[in-house]
Design an enzyme around this catalytic site. Sequence first.
Site: not given
Ligand SMILES: Cc1cc2nc3c(=O)[nH]c(=O)nc-3n(C[C@H](O)[C@H](O)[C@H](O)COP(=O)(O)OP(=O)(O)OC[C@H]3O[C@@H](n4cnc5c(N)ncnc54)[C@H](O)[C@@H]3O)c2cc1C
Length: 459
Positions: A34-36, A38, A41, A176, A180, A438
Amino acid sequence: VESYDLVIIGSGPAGEVGAIRASQLGLKVALIEKEKHLGGTCLNWGCIPTKALLHAATTYDKLQKVADQGFEIGEVSYQWDKILSRKETIVDQQRKGLVFLMKKNKVTVYEGLGKLKDRNTVQIGDSTTIQAKNILLATGSRVRELPFAKADGELIHNSDTVLSIKKIPKSMGIIGGGVIGCEFASLFSRFGTEVHIIELFPQILPTEDDESVAEVTRNFKKYGVKISTNAKVKGISKSKDSVTVEFEDGKKHSFENVLVSIGREAVTANIGIEACGVKRDERSGFITVNEHYQTAVPHIYAVGDIINTPALAHTASAEAMHAVERIAGHHPPVINYDANPTAIYCYPEIASIGKTERALKEAGVDYAVAKFPFAPMAKAKIEDMTQGFVKILYGKKYHDILGVHIVHAKATEFIAEFVLGKVLETTIDEIGQAIHPHPTLSETIMEAAHVANGAAIHL
Ligand SMILES: Cc1cc2nc3c(=O)[nH]c(=O)nc-3n(C[C@H](O)[C@H](O)[C@H](O)COP(=O)(O)OP(=O)(O)OC[C@H]3O[C@@H](n4cnc5c(N)ncnc54)[C@H](O)[C@@H]3O)c2cc1C
Protein backbone atom coordinates in the site's frame (compact mmCIF):
# COMPACT_ATOMS: atom_id res chain seq x y z
CA VAL A 1 -8.61 -11.44 -14.16
CA GLU A 2 -4.95 -12.23 -13.54
CA SER A 3 -4.34 -15.40 -11.56
CA TYR A 4 -1.37 -16.30 -9.34
CA ASP A 5 -0.04 -19.32 -7.45
CA LEU A 6 0.69 -17.00 -4.55
CA VAL A 7 -0.50 -13.52 -3.64
CA ILE A 8 1.38 -11.79 -0.83
CA ILE A 9 -0.04 -8.75 0.99
CA GLY A 10 2.72 -6.58 2.49
CA SER A 11 6.31 -6.13 1.35
CA GLY A 12 8.23 -6.02 4.66
CA PRO A 13 10.95 -8.55 5.55
CA ALA A 14 8.23 -11.23 5.51
CA GLY A 15 6.54 -10.33 2.22
CA GLU A 16 9.57 -9.44 0.14
CA VAL A 17 11.61 -12.47 1.21
CA GLY A 18 8.58 -14.74 0.75
CA ALA A 19 8.02 -13.34 -2.75
CA ILE A 20 11.60 -13.94 -3.86
CA ARG A 21 11.78 -17.45 -2.41
CA ALA A 22 8.39 -18.41 -3.90
CA SER A 23 9.49 -17.24 -7.30
CA GLN A 24 12.77 -19.15 -7.00
CA LEU A 25 10.66 -22.24 -6.29
CA GLY A 26 8.74 -21.77 -9.53
CA LEU A 27 5.54 -20.12 -8.28
CA LYS A 28 3.83 -17.26 -10.10
CA VAL A 29 3.83 -14.52 -7.48
CA ALA A 30 2.10 -11.17 -6.90
CA LEU A 31 3.20 -8.81 -4.13
CA ILE A 32 0.86 -6.03 -2.94
CA GLU A 33 2.10 -2.98 -1.05
CA LYS A 34 0.00 0.00 0.00
CA GLU A 35 2.93 2.36 0.55
CA LYS A 36 4.97 4.06 -2.15
CA HIS A 37 8.07 2.03 -1.29
CA LEU A 38 8.71 -1.64 -0.77
CA GLY A 39 10.47 -2.87 2.38
CA GLY A 40 7.88 -2.41 5.14
CA THR A 41 8.59 -1.15 8.62
CA CYS A 42 12.08 -2.63 8.70
CA LEU A 43 13.47 -0.73 5.74
CA ASN A 44 11.41 2.46 5.91
CA TRP A 45 10.83 3.15 9.63
CA GLY A 46 12.64 0.43 11.56
CA CYS A 47 15.82 -1.61 11.46
CA ILE A 48 17.68 0.25 8.73
CA PRO A 49 17.07 3.97 9.37
CA THR A 50 17.52 3.52 13.13
CA LYS A 51 20.80 1.68 12.69
CA ALA A 52 22.05 4.34 10.27
CA LEU A 53 21.40 6.99 12.95
CA LEU A 54 22.86 4.82 15.71
CA HIS A 55 25.99 4.38 13.63
CA ALA A 56 26.29 8.16 13.46
CA ALA A 57 25.98 8.35 17.27
CA THR A 58 28.75 5.75 17.64
CA THR A 59 30.99 7.65 15.22
CA TYR A 60 30.40 10.92 17.08
CA ASP A 61 31.18 9.21 20.36
CA LYS A 62 34.37 7.67 19.01
CA LEU A 63 35.55 10.90 17.44
CA GLN A 64 35.27 12.62 20.80
CA LYS A 65 37.53 10.00 22.34
CA VAL A 66 40.27 9.66 19.70
CA ALA A 67 42.62 11.91 21.68
CA ASP A 68 43.29 8.83 23.86
CA GLN A 69 44.65 7.12 20.75
CA GLY A 70 47.03 9.94 19.85
CA PHE A 71 44.88 11.95 17.45
CA GLU A 72 44.28 15.65 17.58
CA ILE A 73 41.18 16.72 15.69
CA GLY A 74 39.98 19.69 17.68
CA GLU A 75 36.37 20.10 18.61
CA VAL A 76 34.03 17.61 16.96
CA SER A 77 30.82 18.98 15.52
CA TYR A 78 28.09 17.54 13.32
CA GLN A 79 25.46 18.62 10.84
CA TRP A 80 22.27 16.81 11.74
CA ASP A 81 20.64 17.38 8.34
CA LYS A 82 23.58 15.62 6.66
CA ILE A 83 23.31 12.72 9.08
CA LEU A 84 19.60 12.47 8.20
CA SER A 85 20.29 12.59 4.49
CA ARG A 86 22.93 9.84 4.73
CA LYS A 87 20.30 7.70 6.44
CA GLU A 88 17.83 8.51 3.64
CA THR A 89 20.40 7.63 0.98
CA ILE A 90 21.02 4.23 2.54
CA VAL A 91 17.28 3.53 2.83
CA ASP A 92 16.76 4.67 -0.75
CA GLN A 93 19.53 2.43 -2.10
CA GLN A 94 17.94 -0.56 -0.35
CA ARG A 95 14.49 0.37 -1.72
CA LYS A 96 15.90 0.46 -5.24
CA GLY A 97 17.59 -2.88 -4.56
CA LEU A 98 14.21 -4.39 -3.72
CA VAL A 99 12.59 -3.06 -6.89
CA PHE A 100 15.44 -4.62 -8.86
CA LEU A 101 15.10 -7.95 -7.03
CA MET A 102 11.35 -8.12 -7.71
CA LYS A 103 11.96 -7.56 -11.42
CA LYS A 104 14.82 -10.06 -11.48
CA ASN A 105 12.61 -12.68 -9.84
CA LYS A 106 9.58 -11.85 -12.02
CA VAL A 107 7.41 -10.94 -9.05
CA THR A 108 4.46 -8.76 -10.13
CA VAL A 109 4.23 -5.81 -7.75
CA TYR A 110 0.89 -4.06 -7.23
CA GLU A 111 0.73 -0.70 -5.46
CA GLY A 112 -2.43 -0.29 -3.40
CA LEU A 113 -4.35 -1.48 -0.40
CA GLY A 114 -4.84 -5.24 -0.53
CA LYS A 115 -7.94 -6.86 0.91
CA LEU A 116 -9.32 -10.39 0.81
CA LYS A 117 -12.62 -10.49 -1.05
CA ASP A 118 -13.08 -14.19 -0.63
CA ARG A 119 -10.78 -17.15 -0.02
CA ASN A 120 -9.23 -16.93 -3.48
CA THR A 121 -9.79 -13.34 -4.53
CA VAL A 122 -7.79 -10.30 -3.51
CA GLN A 123 -8.91 -6.77 -4.19
CA ILE A 124 -6.29 -4.07 -4.73
CA GLY A 125 -7.53 -0.51 -4.24
CA ASP A 126 -10.94 0.13 -5.79
CA SER A 127 -10.53 -1.25 -9.26
CA THR A 128 -8.18 -4.25 -9.47
CA THR A 129 -9.01 -7.82 -8.52
CA ILE A 130 -6.70 -10.82 -8.79
CA GLN A 131 -7.12 -14.53 -8.20
CA ALA A 132 -4.90 -16.48 -5.79
CA LYS A 133 -4.36 -20.22 -5.32
CA ASN A 134 -2.52 -19.39 -2.07
CA ILE A 135 -2.30 -16.22 -0.01
CA LEU A 136 0.41 -15.03 2.37
CA LEU A 137 -0.66 -12.31 4.79
CA ALA A 138 2.34 -10.19 5.78
CA THR A 139 0.75 -6.86 6.71
CA GLY A 140 3.08 -6.27 9.66
CA SER A 141 2.61 -3.80 12.47
CA ARG A 142 2.25 -0.11 13.17
CA VAL A 143 3.07 2.26 16.00
CA ARG A 144 0.83 1.99 19.05
CA GLU A 145 -0.23 5.49 20.05
CA LEU A 146 -0.86 6.77 23.54
CA PRO A 147 -4.38 8.24 23.18
CA PHE A 148 -3.56 11.42 25.10
CA ALA A 149 -0.12 11.90 23.55
CA LYS A 150 -0.52 11.43 19.81
CA ALA A 151 2.57 12.21 17.77
CA ASP A 152 2.55 15.63 16.13
CA GLY A 153 6.03 15.23 14.64
CA GLU A 154 7.14 18.48 16.32
CA LEU A 155 7.00 18.23 20.10
CA ILE A 156 5.70 14.70 20.49
CA HIS A 157 7.19 11.92 18.40
CA ASN A 158 6.67 8.25 17.75
CA SER A 159 9.30 5.95 16.24
CA ASP A 160 8.20 6.94 12.70
CA THR A 161 8.29 10.73 13.07
CA VAL A 162 11.43 10.84 15.21
CA LEU A 163 13.43 9.49 12.28
CA SER A 164 13.18 12.92 10.68
CA ILE A 165 13.42 15.02 13.85
CA LYS A 166 14.69 18.45 12.79
CA LYS A 167 17.37 18.83 15.43
CA ILE A 168 18.87 17.05 18.40
CA PRO A 169 16.78 18.25 21.36
CA LYS A 170 18.27 19.42 24.66
CA SER A 171 16.01 17.05 26.56
CA MET A 172 13.77 14.14 25.68
CA GLY A 173 11.31 12.10 27.72
CA ILE A 174 10.99 8.59 26.33
CA ILE A 175 7.75 6.90 27.37
CA GLY A 176 8.42 3.16 27.20
CA GLY A 177 11.76 1.52 27.98
CA GLY A 178 11.44 -1.44 25.62
CA VAL A 179 13.77 -2.20 22.74
CA ILE A 180 12.77 0.79 20.61
CA GLY A 181 12.81 3.25 23.53
CA CYS A 182 16.26 2.08 24.63
CA GLU A 183 17.68 2.27 21.12
CA PHE A 184 16.53 5.88 20.79
CA ALA A 185 17.82 6.64 24.32
CA SER A 186 21.24 5.39 23.17
CA LEU A 187 21.02 7.49 20.05
CA PHE A 188 20.02 10.82 21.58
CA SER A 189 22.05 10.57 24.79
CA ARG A 190 25.23 10.08 22.79
CA PHE A 191 24.42 13.23 20.84
CA GLY A 192 24.17 15.10 24.15
CA THR A 193 20.40 15.06 24.80
CA GLU A 194 19.35 14.72 28.44
CA VAL A 195 17.24 11.60 28.16
CA HIS A 196 14.71 10.38 30.71
CA ILE A 197 13.25 6.90 30.15
CA ILE A 198 9.84 6.40 31.75
CA GLU A 199 8.96 2.72 32.12
CA LEU A 200 5.79 1.16 33.49
CA PHE A 201 7.44 -2.14 34.48
CA PRO A 202 9.96 -2.61 37.34
CA GLN A 203 12.84 -2.65 34.82
CA ILE A 204 13.62 -1.47 31.31
CA LEU A 205 13.91 -4.18 28.64
CA PRO A 206 11.77 -6.47 30.80
CA THR A 207 12.24 -9.60 28.68
CA GLU A 208 16.06 -9.51 28.77
CA ASP A 209 18.40 -11.18 31.25
CA ASP A 210 18.83 -9.10 34.43
CA GLU A 211 22.62 -8.85 34.12
CA SER A 212 22.37 -7.57 30.54
CA VAL A 213 19.92 -4.90 31.65
CA ALA A 214 22.17 -3.93 34.58
CA GLU A 215 25.15 -3.48 32.23
CA VAL A 216 23.20 -1.32 29.78
CA THR A 217 21.71 0.66 32.66
CA ARG A 218 25.23 1.38 33.97
CA ASN A 219 26.18 2.72 30.59
CA PHE A 220 23.03 4.79 30.29
CA LYS A 221 23.98 6.45 33.59
CA LYS A 222 27.41 7.34 32.16
CA TYR A 223 25.61 9.26 29.45
CA GLY A 224 23.32 10.95 31.95
CA VAL A 225 20.21 8.94 31.03
CA LYS A 226 17.67 8.98 33.85
CA ILE A 227 15.44 5.95 34.25
CA SER A 228 12.14 5.93 36.13
CA THR A 229 10.67 2.45 36.52
CA ASN A 230 7.23 1.51 37.88
CA ALA A 231 6.26 4.88 36.49
CA LYS A 232 2.89 5.50 34.93
CA VAL A 233 2.23 8.55 32.81
CA LYS A 234 -1.13 10.12 33.54
CA GLY A 235 -1.21 13.04 31.19
CA ILE A 236 0.71 15.26 28.84
CA SER A 237 0.47 18.96 28.15
CA LYS A 238 2.16 20.96 25.45
CA SER A 239 3.35 24.54 25.49
CA LYS A 240 4.96 26.39 22.58
CA ASP A 241 8.32 24.71 22.89
CA SER A 242 8.09 22.03 25.56
CA VAL A 243 6.08 19.04 26.67
CA THR A 244 5.19 18.35 30.29
CA VAL A 245 4.67 14.77 31.36
CA GLU A 246 2.56 14.18 34.43
CA PHE A 247 3.08 10.97 36.39
CA GLU A 248 0.38 9.14 38.29
CA ASP A 249 1.97 10.17 41.59
CA GLY A 250 1.48 13.82 40.63
CA LYS A 251 5.13 14.57 39.75
CA LYS A 252 5.77 16.53 36.56
CA HIS A 253 8.71 16.73 34.18
CA SER A 254 9.15 19.02 31.21
CA PHE A 255 11.10 18.13 28.07
CA GLU A 256 11.87 19.74 24.76
CA ASN A 257 10.53 16.60 23.07
CA VAL A 258 8.73 13.46 24.07
CA LEU A 259 9.05 10.14 22.26
CA VAL A 260 6.24 7.68 22.81
CA SER A 261 7.48 4.12 22.33
CA ILE A 262 4.92 1.93 24.04
CA GLY A 263 4.95 -0.86 21.47
CA ARG A 264 3.37 -1.81 18.18
CA GLU A 265 0.12 -3.35 17.06
CA ALA A 266 -0.55 -5.96 14.41
CA VAL A 267 -2.20 -4.70 11.21
CA THR A 268 -4.97 -7.27 10.89
CA ALA A 269 -8.14 -5.17 10.89
CA ASN A 270 -9.84 -4.27 7.60
CA ILE A 271 -7.91 -6.74 5.46
CA GLY A 272 -10.96 -8.90 4.85
CA ILE A 273 -10.04 -11.91 6.96
CA GLU A 274 -13.44 -12.13 8.63
CA ALA A 275 -15.18 -12.85 5.33
CA CYS A 276 -12.83 -15.80 4.68
CA GLY A 277 -12.87 -17.55 8.04
CA VAL A 278 -9.30 -16.62 8.99
CA LYS A 279 -9.21 -16.40 12.80
CA ARG A 280 -7.53 -13.80 14.93
CA ASP A 281 -7.21 -13.19 18.64
CA GLU A 282 -9.52 -10.25 19.26
CA ARG A 283 -7.51 -8.88 22.21
CA SER A 284 -4.05 -8.90 20.67
CA GLY A 285 -5.06 -8.71 17.02
CA PHE A 286 -2.66 -11.56 16.16
CA ILE A 287 -3.76 -14.00 13.48
CA THR A 288 -3.98 -17.60 14.67
CA VAL A 289 -1.68 -19.98 12.80
CA ASN A 290 -0.26 -23.50 13.14
CA GLU A 291 3.45 -24.36 13.18
CA HIS A 292 3.55 -23.99 9.37
CA TYR A 293 1.91 -20.54 9.53
CA GLN A 294 -1.37 -21.79 8.05
CA THR A 295 -4.44 -19.92 9.27
CA ALA A 296 -7.79 -21.57 9.87
CA VAL A 297 -8.07 -21.55 6.06
CA PRO A 298 -5.30 -23.93 4.95
CA HIS A 299 -4.21 -22.11 1.77
CA ILE A 300 -4.06 -18.72 3.55
CA TYR A 301 -0.87 -18.24 5.56
CA ALA A 302 0.19 -15.46 7.96
CA VAL A 303 3.73 -14.56 9.07
CA GLY A 304 5.81 -11.81 10.66
CA ASP A 305 4.53 -9.13 13.03
CA ILE A 306 0.89 -10.19 12.58
CA ILE A 307 1.38 -13.47 14.45
CA ASN A 308 2.35 -14.08 18.06
CA THR A 309 6.07 -14.75 17.57
CA PRO A 310 9.00 -12.36 18.26
CA ALA A 311 8.48 -9.13 16.31
CA LEU A 312 11.83 -9.14 14.54
CA ALA A 313 12.73 -8.77 10.89
CA HIS A 314 14.82 -11.95 10.64
CA THR A 315 12.05 -13.92 12.33
CA ALA A 316 9.50 -12.57 9.85
CA SER A 317 11.73 -13.54 6.91
CA ALA A 318 12.37 -17.04 8.26
CA GLU A 319 8.65 -17.62 8.77
CA ALA A 320 7.87 -16.41 5.25
CA MET A 321 10.49 -18.75 3.76
CA HIS A 322 8.99 -21.64 5.70
CA ALA A 323 5.45 -20.84 4.58
CA VAL A 324 6.25 -20.49 0.88
CA GLU A 325 8.42 -23.61 0.86
CA ARG A 326 5.41 -25.49 2.23
CA ILE A 327 3.20 -23.92 -0.43
CA ALA A 328 5.69 -25.11 -3.06
CA GLY A 329 5.41 -28.66 -1.70
CA HIS A 330 8.64 -28.79 0.32
CA HIS A 331 8.97 -29.92 3.93
CA PRO A 332 11.31 -27.52 5.74
CA PRO A 333 11.90 -28.17 9.46
CA VAL A 334 9.61 -26.33 11.86
CA ILE A 335 11.25 -23.14 13.21
CA ASN A 336 12.87 -23.57 16.61
CA TYR A 337 12.31 -20.23 18.36
CA ASP A 338 14.95 -21.13 20.95
CA ALA A 339 17.46 -20.66 18.13
CA ASN A 340 15.96 -17.32 17.09
CA PRO A 341 18.26 -14.48 18.16
CA THR A 342 17.23 -11.20 19.71
CA ALA A 343 19.25 -8.16 18.74
CA ILE A 344 18.98 -4.86 20.61
CA TYR A 345 21.06 -2.00 19.25
CA CYS A 346 21.30 0.14 22.35
CA TYR A 347 24.81 0.97 23.54
CA PRO A 348 26.37 -1.44 24.29
CA GLU A 349 24.28 -3.85 22.24
CA ILE A 350 22.47 -6.82 23.73
CA ALA A 351 22.15 -10.03 21.75
CA SER A 352 20.59 -13.15 23.14
CA ILE A 353 19.25 -16.55 22.33
CA GLY A 354 17.24 -19.07 24.33
CA LYS A 355 16.27 -18.64 27.96
CA THR A 356 17.07 -15.99 30.57
CA GLU A 357 18.28 -17.01 34.04
CA ARG A 358 14.96 -15.84 35.41
CA ALA A 359 13.05 -18.21 33.09
CA LEU A 360 15.33 -21.17 33.91
CA LYS A 361 14.90 -20.58 37.65
CA GLU A 362 11.13 -20.34 37.27
CA ALA A 363 11.09 -23.60 35.29
CA GLY A 364 13.29 -25.33 37.90
CA VAL A 365 15.97 -26.25 35.33
CA ASP A 366 19.34 -27.46 36.69
CA TYR A 367 21.63 -25.00 34.93
CA ALA A 368 25.06 -23.44 35.38
CA VAL A 369 26.51 -20.10 34.22
CA ALA A 370 29.72 -19.57 32.25
CA LYS A 371 30.54 -15.88 31.98
CA PHE A 372 33.54 -13.97 30.72
CA PRO A 373 34.05 -10.20 30.41
CA PHE A 374 35.50 -8.45 27.35
CA ALA A 375 37.68 -6.21 29.52
CA PRO A 376 40.79 -8.46 29.79
CA MET A 377 40.91 -9.24 26.06
CA ALA A 378 43.73 -7.60 24.10
CA LYS A 379 41.55 -6.94 21.03
CA ALA A 380 38.89 -5.30 23.16
CA LYS A 381 41.54 -2.90 24.50
CA ILE A 382 42.99 -2.28 21.03
CA GLU A 383 39.56 -1.48 19.61
CA ASP A 384 38.50 0.40 22.73
CA MET A 385 35.45 -1.82 23.24
CA THR A 386 36.05 -3.36 26.65
CA GLN A 387 32.58 -3.05 28.06
CA GLY A 388 30.33 -6.10 28.36
CA PHE A 389 30.44 -9.87 28.69
CA VAL A 390 29.49 -13.22 27.23
CA LYS A 391 27.20 -15.21 29.48
CA ILE A 392 26.30 -18.79 28.59
CA LEU A 393 23.61 -20.69 30.50
CA TYR A 394 24.01 -24.43 30.06
CA GLY A 395 22.46 -27.62 31.38
CA LYS A 396 24.49 -29.15 34.22
CA LYS A 397 23.94 -32.70 33.02
CA TYR A 398 24.56 -32.58 29.26
CA HIS A 399 26.30 -29.21 28.95
CA ASP A 400 23.69 -28.25 26.34
CA ILE A 401 23.22 -24.55 25.66
CA LEU A 402 20.05 -23.16 27.20
CA GLY A 403 20.56 -19.45 26.81
CA VAL A 404 23.23 -16.96 25.76
CA HIS A 405 23.36 -13.28 26.66
CA ILE A 406 26.02 -11.08 25.13
CA VAL A 407 26.46 -7.42 25.96
CA HIS A 408 29.03 -5.60 23.85
CA ALA A 409 29.39 -2.90 21.21
CA LYS A 410 29.31 -5.71 18.61
CA ALA A 411 27.12 -8.23 20.45
CA THR A 412 24.66 -8.57 17.57
CA GLU A 413 27.44 -9.89 15.33
CA PHE A 414 28.65 -12.49 17.85
CA ILE A 415 25.31 -14.13 18.56
CA ALA A 416 25.33 -15.84 15.14
CA GLU A 417 27.93 -18.33 16.45
CA PHE A 418 25.40 -19.51 19.01
CA VAL A 419 22.55 -19.59 16.49
CA LEU A 420 24.57 -22.10 14.48
CA GLY A 421 25.59 -23.89 17.68
CA LYS A 422 21.96 -24.24 18.65
CA VAL A 423 20.94 -25.46 15.19
CA LEU A 424 23.72 -28.07 15.34
CA GLU A 425 22.83 -28.89 18.97
CA THR A 426 26.35 -28.22 20.13
CA THR A 427 27.54 -28.35 23.75
CA ILE A 428 29.42 -25.66 25.63
CA ASP A 429 32.47 -27.99 25.67
CA GLU A 430 32.52 -28.07 21.86
CA ILE A 431 32.43 -24.28 21.72
CA GLY A 432 35.42 -24.22 24.08
CA GLN A 433 37.23 -26.74 21.89
CA ALA A 434 36.58 -24.77 18.71
CA ILE A 435 39.74 -22.74 18.02
CA HIS A 436 38.92 -19.04 17.76
CA PRO A 437 41.36 -16.70 15.97
CA HIS A 438 43.69 -14.51 18.01
CA PRO A 439 43.52 -11.63 18.63
CA THR A 440 39.79 -11.18 18.17
CA LEU A 441 36.80 -10.13 20.19
CA SER A 442 35.22 -13.51 19.44
CA GLU A 443 37.85 -15.24 21.61
CA THR A 444 35.74 -14.04 24.53
CA ILE A 445 33.16 -16.65 23.51
CA MET A 446 35.76 -19.43 23.71
CA GLU A 447 36.99 -18.10 27.06
CA ALA A 448 33.45 -18.08 28.44
CA ALA A 449 32.98 -21.67 27.25
CA HIS A 450 36.19 -22.72 29.06
CA VAL A 451 34.55 -21.69 32.31
CA ALA A 452 32.32 -24.76 31.97
CA ASN A 453 35.40 -27.00 31.82
CA GLY A 454 36.97 -25.85 35.02
CA ALA A 455 38.19 -22.35 34.47
CA ALA A 456 38.72 -19.61 31.94
CA ILE A 457 42.32 -19.32 30.75
CA HIS A 458 42.85 -15.58 30.80
CA LEU A 459 41.09 -14.49 33.96
C1 LIG B 1 12.09 1.63 15.22
C2 LIG B 1 12.15 0.15 14.91
C3 LIG B 1 13.37 -0.48 14.87
C4 LIG B 1 13.44 -1.84 14.59
N1 LIG B 1 14.67 -2.44 14.56
C5 LIG B 1 14.76 -3.76 14.29
C6 LIG B 1 16.02 -4.39 14.21
O1 LIG B 1 17.06 -3.76 14.35
N2 LIG B 1 16.06 -5.71 13.95
C7 LIG B 1 14.92 -6.45 13.79
O2 LIG B 1 15.01 -7.66 13.57
N3 LIG B 1 13.70 -5.88 13.84
C8 LIG B 1 13.60 -4.55 14.09
N4 LIG B 1 12.37 -3.95 14.12
C9 LIG B 1 11.17 -4.79 13.91
C10 LIG B 1 10.96 -5.08 12.43
O3 LIG B 1 10.93 -3.88 11.72
C11 LIG B 1 9.68 -5.86 12.23
O4 LIG B 1 9.67 -7.01 13.05
C12 LIG B 1 9.52 -6.29 10.78
O5 LIG B 1 9.52 -5.19 9.91
C13 LIG B 1 8.24 -7.11 10.57
O6 LIG B 1 8.16 -7.49 9.24
P1 LIG B 1 6.78 -7.77 8.53
O7 LIG B 1 7.13 -8.10 7.11
O8 LIG B 1 6.00 -8.73 9.32
O9 LIG B 1 5.97 -6.40 8.60
P2 LIG B 1 6.31 -4.90 8.16
O10 LIG B 1 7.75 -4.68 8.03
O11 LIG B 1 5.54 -4.03 9.08
O12 LIG B 1 5.70 -4.80 6.69
C14 LIG B 1 4.35 -4.87 6.44
C15 LIG B 1 4.05 -4.17 5.12
O13 LIG B 1 2.72 -4.44 4.77
C16 LIG B 1 2.14 -3.28 4.22
N5 LIG B 1 0.69 -3.40 4.37
C17 LIG B 1 -0.04 -3.45 5.50
N6 LIG B 1 -1.35 -3.61 5.22
C18 LIG B 1 -1.45 -3.67 3.86
C19 LIG B 1 -2.53 -3.85 2.96
N7 LIG B 1 -3.79 -4.03 3.41
N8 LIG B 1 -2.26 -3.85 1.65
C20 LIG B 1 -0.99 -3.68 1.18
N9 LIG B 1 0.06 -3.51 1.99
C21 LIG B 1 -0.16 -3.52 3.31
C22 LIG B 1 2.74 -2.16 5.06
O14 LIG B 1 2.64 -0.93 4.39
C23 LIG B 1 4.17 -2.65 5.19
O15 LIG B 1 4.97 -2.18 4.14
C24 LIG B 1 12.26 -2.58 14.35
C25 LIG B 1 11.02 -1.94 14.36
C26 LIG B 1 10.96 -0.59 14.63
C27 LIG B 1 9.63 0.08 14.62
